[in-house]
Design an enzyme around this catalytic site. Structure first.
Site, PDB file in Angstrom:
ATOM      1  N   PRO A  11     -31.802  30.163  53.127  1.00  0.00           N
ATOM      2  CA  PRO A  11     -31.174  31.053  52.373  1.00  0.00           C
ATOM      3  C   PRO A  11     -29.744  30.340  51.589  1.00  0.00           C
ATOM      4  CG  PRO A  11     -30.698  31.753  54.592  1.00  0.00           C
ATOM      5  CD  PRO A  11     -31.713  30.716  54.492  1.00  0.00           C
ATOM      6  N   CYS A 110     -23.613  32.802  59.179  1.00  0.00           N
ATOM      7  CA  CYS A 110     -22.746  32.302  57.996  1.00  0.00           C
ATOM      8  C   CYS A 110     -21.398  32.334  58.728  1.00  0.00           C
ATOM      9  CB  CYS A 110     -22.882  33.327  56.931  1.00  0.00           C
ATOM     10  SG  CYS A 110     -21.497  32.904  55.673  1.00  0.00           S
TER      11      CYS A 110
END
Length: 320
Positions: A11, A110
């Site tokens: 991603p 993240c």
């Protein structure tokens, strides 16, 4: 979804939209993750069938803003990655898209301040109970495959313990980025610590970190014992990294990406950002091409910059 012996597109914000996912798949990617989308934002979306493009679009309600776009060609390999910090909210968002994708993945790696301040991404790594609640809730209520992607924790033992807790939720695979929250992209990925996770689990582990050439797929698998391999920057800079016959010239890949962005009416900001990443890696944004991208306000402008006016006009005329 089968997670063994797969090449996986990671991603990537702005990069992992439909044209890039399809391009990566054409070059050999088996599984393609979309860019992370926050649950709060997705809950404001409505599902719309786009007859002109042959796509399924998720639009911000009351606007033409496409938050996520997919198509039947990628139905069996596209993964919708979500940012969340709440199990109920995650489930509501997942239910909007679960029938149009192959899997739902929760971002737990993240390290950016936006994610951390919202309790999402790597902030979840220190909340194993919440991780369990989110994954277990999704798995109980969805028929779609559910997975997650994590980073390394501060110690090897902590990483392994968290991975084992995640495995107990029943997820069929776990992606592990071989860096810690404090690490930067220039810091070497810790393949040996991914190997610790692989040794501790019975489910497939997808190894991620420092894959820049096709040969690196085998190198990281040999070093970690991982079932599959995920690549981010190596694919962003040249999507043909997935091709066993070797990478194509980046200029050729770039032109194919521009054409796919025109064909699928990709968000112009996302297309420009992806092209800028390519140019920054191979060239310089201060040269005419880089300056030209900044001046592009429409898809027609972009087509003109890359000498694709005829293709653009052909695509547009076929839709009218």
């Amino acid at each position: 979804m089968e997670y063994r012996d797969k090449l996986v597109l990671a991603p990537m914000v702005r990069v992992g939209t439909l044209p890039f996912r399809l391009l990566a798949a054409e070059y050999g990617a088996d599984i393609t993750y979309g860019e992370e989308i926050i649950d709060h934002k997705f809950l404001k979306c409505e599902r719309v069938t786009n007859e002109f493009l042959g796509t399924t679009d998720f639009l911000e309600r009351g606007t033409d803003n496409v938050v996520f776009r997919t198509c039947p060609q990628e139905r069996d390999r596209v993964v919708f990655q979500m940012g969340t910090s709440d199990a109920v909210r995650a489930l509501k968002a997942a239910q909007i898209v679960c029938n149009d994708v192959a899997a739902i993945d929760i971002n737990m790696g993240c390290p950016k301040s936006f994610s951390l301040s919202g309790g999402m991404g790597a902030a979840l790594l220190s909340k194993p109970e919440l991780i369990h609640d989110i994954l277990a809730t999704l798995r109980r209520n969805l028929d779609t495959t559910v997975t997650c992607k994590i980073r390394l924790l501060n110690t090897r033992q902590d990483t392994v313990e968290l991975a084992r807790r995640i495995e107990k939720t029943g997820v069929p695979a776990l992606a592990v980025h071989g860096r810690k929250v404090k690490d930067r992209p220039k810091d070497p990925a810790k393949w040996d610590e991914i190997a610790d996770v692989v040794s501790a689990l019975s489910i497939p582990v997808i190894a991620n970190g420092d894959v820049f050439e096709y040969d690196d797929f085998k190198r990281i698998k040999d070093a970690t014992g991982a079932a599959s391999v995920m690549v981010a920057r190596g694919a962003m800079w040249n999507a043909s990294i997935f091709c066993a016959k070797g990478k194509k010239p980046w200029e050729d890949v770039k032109r194919e990406y521009v054409r796919k962005s025109i064909l699928w009416e990709n968000d112009l900001k996302s297309t420009k950002q992806t092209l800028k990443e390519l140019i920054m890696h191979y060239s310089c944004l201060e040269l005419p091409e880089g300056k030209g991208i900044n001046k592009c306000d429409t898809g027609a402008d972009l087509a003109k910059l890359y000498g694709e006016e005829d293709y653009y006009n052909f695509v547009v005329s076929n839709r009218s």
